[in-house]
Design a protein around this motif. Sequence first.
Motif, PDB file in Angstrom:
ATOM      1  N   TYR A  49       0.808  -1.226   0.000  1.00  0.00           N
ATOM      2  CA  TYR A  49       0.000   0.000   0.000  1.00  0.00           C
ATOM      3  C   TYR A  49       0.842   1.278   0.000  1.00  0.00           C
ATOM      4  CZ  TYR A  49      -3.783  -3.187   0.667  1.00  0.00           C
ATOM      5  OH  TYR A  49      -4.679  -4.209   0.466  1.00  0.00           O
ATOM      6  N   VAL A  50       2.154   1.120  -0.078  1.00  0.00           N
ATOM      7  CA  VAL A  50       3.018   2.310  -0.127  1.00  0.00           C
ATOM      8  C   VAL A  50       2.728   3.119  -1.382  1.00  0.00           C
ATOM      9  CG1 VAL A  50       5.384   3.138  -0.297  1.00  0.00           C
ATOM     10  CG2 VAL A  50       4.841   1.236   1.256  1.00  0.00           C
ATOM     11  N   LYS A  51       2.714   2.445  -2.533  1.00  0.00           N
ATOM     12  CA  LYS A  51       2.509   3.162  -3.795  1.00  0.00           C
ATOM     13  C   LYS A  51       1.121   3.790  -3.881  1.00  0.00           C
ATOM     14  CE  LYS A  51       4.627   1.656  -7.345  1.00  0.00           C
ATOM     15  NZ  LYS A  51       5.095   0.851  -8.520  1.00  0.00           N
ATOM     16  N   PRO A  52       0.018   3.082  -3.523  1.00  0.00           N
ATOM     17  CA  PRO A  52      -1.302   3.734  -3.562  1.00  0.00           C
ATOM     18  C   PRO A  52      -1.403   4.955  -2.653  1.00  0.00           C
ATOM     19  CG  PRO A  52      -1.555   1.357  -3.464  1.00  0.00           C
ATOM     20  CD  PRO A  52      -0.102   1.632  -3.254  1.00  0.00           C
ATOM     21  N   VAL A  53      -0.765   4.893  -1.481  1.00  0.00           N
ATOM     22  CA  VAL A  53      -0.824   6.037  -0.567  1.00  0.00           C
ATOM     23  C   VAL A  53      -0.039   7.217  -1.125  1.00  0.00           C
ATOM     24  CG1 VAL A  53      -0.156   6.890   1.719  1.00  0.00           C
ATOM     25  CG2 VAL A  53      -1.287   4.674   1.503  1.00  0.00           C
ATOM     26  N   THR A  54       1.139   6.962  -1.693  1.00  0.00           N
ATOM     27  CA  THR A  54       1.932   8.056  -2.254  1.00  0.00           C
ATOM     28  C   THR A  54       1.276   8.644  -3.500  1.00  0.00           C
ATOM     29  OG1 THR A  54       3.304   6.473  -3.490  1.00  0.00           O
ATOM     30  CG2 THR A  54       4.119   7.218  -1.348  1.00  0.00           C
ATOM     31  N   ARG A  55       0.468   7.854  -4.198  1.00  0.00           N
ATOM     32  CA  ARG A  55      -0.276   8.408  -5.335  1.00  0.00           C
ATOM     33  C   ARG A  55      -1.391   9.338  -4.865  1.00  0.00           C
ATOM     34  NH1 ARG A  55       0.078   3.211  -8.224  1.00  0.00           N
ATOM     35  NH2 ARG A  55      -1.953   2.673  -7.341  1.00  0.00           N
ATOM     36  N   LEU A  56      -1.931   9.036  -3.688  1.00  0.00           N
ATOM     37  CA  LEU A  56      -3.034   9.832  -3.156  1.00  0.00           C
ATOM     38  C   LEU A  56      -2.550  11.091  -2.469  1.00  0.00           C
ATOM     39  CD1 LEU A  56      -6.151   9.779  -2.713  1.00  0.00           C
ATOM     40  CD2 LEU A  56      -5.699   8.628  -0.527  1.00  0.00           C
ATOM     41  N   LEU A  57      -1.359  11.032  -1.879  1.00  0.00           N
ATOM     42  CA  LEU A  57      -0.842  12.140  -1.066  1.00  0.00           C
ATOM     43  C   LEU A  57       0.475  12.681  -1.619  1.00  0.00           C
ATOM     44  CD1 LEU A  57      -1.341  10.604   2.479  1.00  0.00           C
ATOM     45  CD2 LEU A  57      -2.596  12.535   1.540  1.00  0.00           C
ATOM     46  N   PRO A  58       0.713  13.965  -1.451  1.00  0.00           N
ATOM     47  CA  PRO A  58       2.001  14.534  -1.869  1.00  0.00           C
ATOM     48  C   PRO A  58       3.078  14.270  -0.821  1.00  0.00           C
ATOM     49  CG  PRO A  58       0.618  16.282  -0.993  1.00  0.00           C
ATOM     50  CD  PRO A  58      -0.210  15.019  -0.964  1.00  0.00           C
ATOM     51  N   LEU A  59       3.301  12.987  -0.524  1.00  0.00           N
ATOM     52  CA  LEU A  59       4.311  12.603   0.462  1.00  0.00           C
ATOM     53  C   LEU A  59       5.268  11.607  -0.182  1.00  0.00           C
ATOM     54  CD1 LEU A  59       2.102  12.009   3.648  1.00  0.00           C
ATOM     55  CD2 LEU A  59       3.662  13.921   3.243  1.00  0.00           C
ATOM     56  N   PRO A  60       6.563  11.719   0.091  1.00  0.00           N
ATOM     57  CA  PRO A  60       7.533  10.794  -0.513  1.00  0.00           C
ATOM     58  C   PRO A  60       7.466   9.399   0.109  1.00  0.00           C
ATOM     59  CG  PRO A  60       8.638  12.289   0.995  1.00  0.00           C
ATOM     60  CD  PRO A  60       7.221  12.760   0.904  1.00  0.00           C
ATOM     61  N   LYS A  61       7.942   8.445  -0.643  1.00  0.00           N
ATOM     62  CA  LYS A  61       7.961   7.040  -0.215  1.00  0.00           C
ATOM     63  C   LYS A  61       8.721   6.874   1.103  1.00  0.00           C
ATOM     64  CE  LYS A  61       9.486   2.520  -1.945  1.00  0.00           C
ATOM     65  NZ  LYS A  61      10.158   1.819  -3.072  1.00  0.00           N
ATOM     66  N   ARG A  62       9.804   7.618   1.267  1.00  0.00           N
ATOM     67  CA  ARG A  62      10.626   7.482   2.482  1.00  0.00           C
ATOM     68  C   ARG A  62       9.867   7.909   3.742  1.00  0.00           C
ATOM     69  NH1 ARG A  62      12.095  12.564   3.763  1.00  0.00           N
ATOM     70  NH2 ARG A  62      12.159  14.111   2.079  1.00  0.00           N
ATOM     71  N   VAL A  63       8.838   8.748   3.576  1.00  0.00           N
ATOM     72  CA  VAL A  63       7.998   9.148   4.710  1.00  0.00           C
ATOM     73  C   VAL A  63       6.902   8.128   4.945  1.00  0.00           C
ATOM     74  CG1 VAL A  63       6.331  10.871   5.518  1.00  0.00           C
ATOM     75  CG2 VAL A  63       8.476  11.610   4.461  1.00  0.00           C
ATOM     76  N   VAL A  64       6.289   7.652   3.860  1.00  0.00           N
ATOM     77  CA  VAL A  64       5.129   6.767   3.968  1.00  0.00           C
ATOM     78  C   VAL A  64       5.510   5.383   4.484  1.00  0.00           C
ATOM     79  CG1 VAL A  64       3.319   5.583   2.637  1.00  0.00           C
ATOM     80  CG2 VAL A  64       3.808   8.017   2.226  1.00  0.00           C
ATOM     81  N   GLU A  65       6.625   4.825   4.020  1.00  0.00           N
ATOM     82  CA  GLU A  65       7.003   3.452   4.376  1.00  0.00           C
ATOM     83  C   GLU A  65       7.075   3.216   5.885  1.00  0.00           C
ATOM     84  OE1 GLU A  65       9.454   1.398   0.747  1.00  0.00           O
ATOM     85  OE2 GLU A  65      10.572   2.717   2.101  1.00  0.00           O
ATOM     86  N   PRO A  66       7.857   3.995   6.649  1.00  0.00           N
ATOM     87  CA  PRO A  66       7.940   3.726   8.090  1.00  0.00           C
ATOM     88  C   PRO A  66       6.610   3.952   8.809  1.00  0.00           C
ATOM     89  CG  PRO A  66       9.095   5.757   7.548  1.00  0.00           C
ATOM     90  CD  PRO A  66       8.776   5.088   6.254  1.00  0.00           C
ATOM     91  N   VAL A  67       5.777   4.868   8.290  1.00  0.00           N
ATOM     92  CA  VAL A  67       4.490   5.120   8.937  1.00  0.00           C
ATOM     93  C   VAL A  67       3.564   3.923   8.748  1.00  0.00           C
ATOM     94  CG1 VAL A  67       2.430   6.568   8.913  1.00  0.00           C
ATOM     95  CG2 VAL A  67       4.682   7.621   8.754  1.00  0.00           C
ATOM     96  N   LEU A  68       3.501   3.377   7.542  1.00  0.00           N
ATOM     97  CA  LEU A  68       2.645   2.207   7.321  1.00  0.00           C
ATOM     98  C   LEU A  68       3.148   1.011   8.127  1.00  0.00           C
ATOM     99  CD1 LEU A  68       1.756   2.260   3.509  1.00  0.00           C
ATOM    100  CD2 LEU A  68       0.596   3.334   5.455  1.00  0.00           C
ATOM    101  N   ALA A  69       4.461   0.858   8.216  1.00  0.00           N
ATOM    102  CA  ALA A  69       5.018  -0.236   9.026  1.00  0.00           C
ATOM    103  C   ALA A  69       4.615  -0.061  10.485  1.00  0.00           C
ATOM    104  CB  ALA A  69       6.536  -0.277   8.885  1.00  0.00           C
TER     105      ALA A  69
END
Length: 230
Positions: free
Chosen positions: A167-187
């Motif tokens: 779900y990293v890629k779908p979330v980054t497509r929805l939000l203007p946030l980089p992958k490096r921010v989204v990954e640790p948050v989803l984990a």
Amino acid sequence: MCPYRGEVHHPSPPFDAPAARRLRQGLGMAPGHVAYGLRAQYGLSVTPDTVAAWERGTLAPSEQELTALAGVLWCSPADLIAAATTLREHRVARGLAPEELARLVGLSAHAYARMEDGGGWRGTDRQTAALAQVLGLGPRALLTATGGDERLAELLRDAATTRWQAYVKPVTRLLPLPKRVVEPVLARLHAEYHAHMAATSSWGASGATGDEGRAYLEEIGDHFWAAVGP
């Protein structure tokens, strides 16, 4: 005033009545002075009683009246809005006409009006970035204004309960946030949800069946933004 034939009626922006009263008093004006300014400068048929009703919170100004009131009180429309959440409310807070905002983000006036009235944003990535810049919106406010809160919650619930990496890629497509921010948050959300479920399982005999986990998922959006930070 009654709307003209064919005019779309919009609810009034969330008016901050105490702020309007403080601003008027700070200028040493009476409600009658404000009403006169609205009539003389903007051609609005507003009485002192109407101004007083706005300040009591028993009546709310229309978008046109709020913008004019800001002019009379020498303030920004944003100073008279309690809490902007929708696209229209953020636009009004910035003192922008729909046609002007449409031009600034690269949309036709008709296309923008449809999105604002329908509560669903369908702009391109570049138009969305321009929208955020023009309205001064951070990621969370932008998502709420463009109607994406529920979609994000769905993605976060799935990420927490299944394989978060998917779900990293779908979330980054929805939000203007980089992958490096989204990954640790989803984990983190995944780990916290399963920790709640493990705690519930340890109570087996008490009859609890995932209550903590369900409660966590209900507030998943708040958990996400708390982890992302300002």
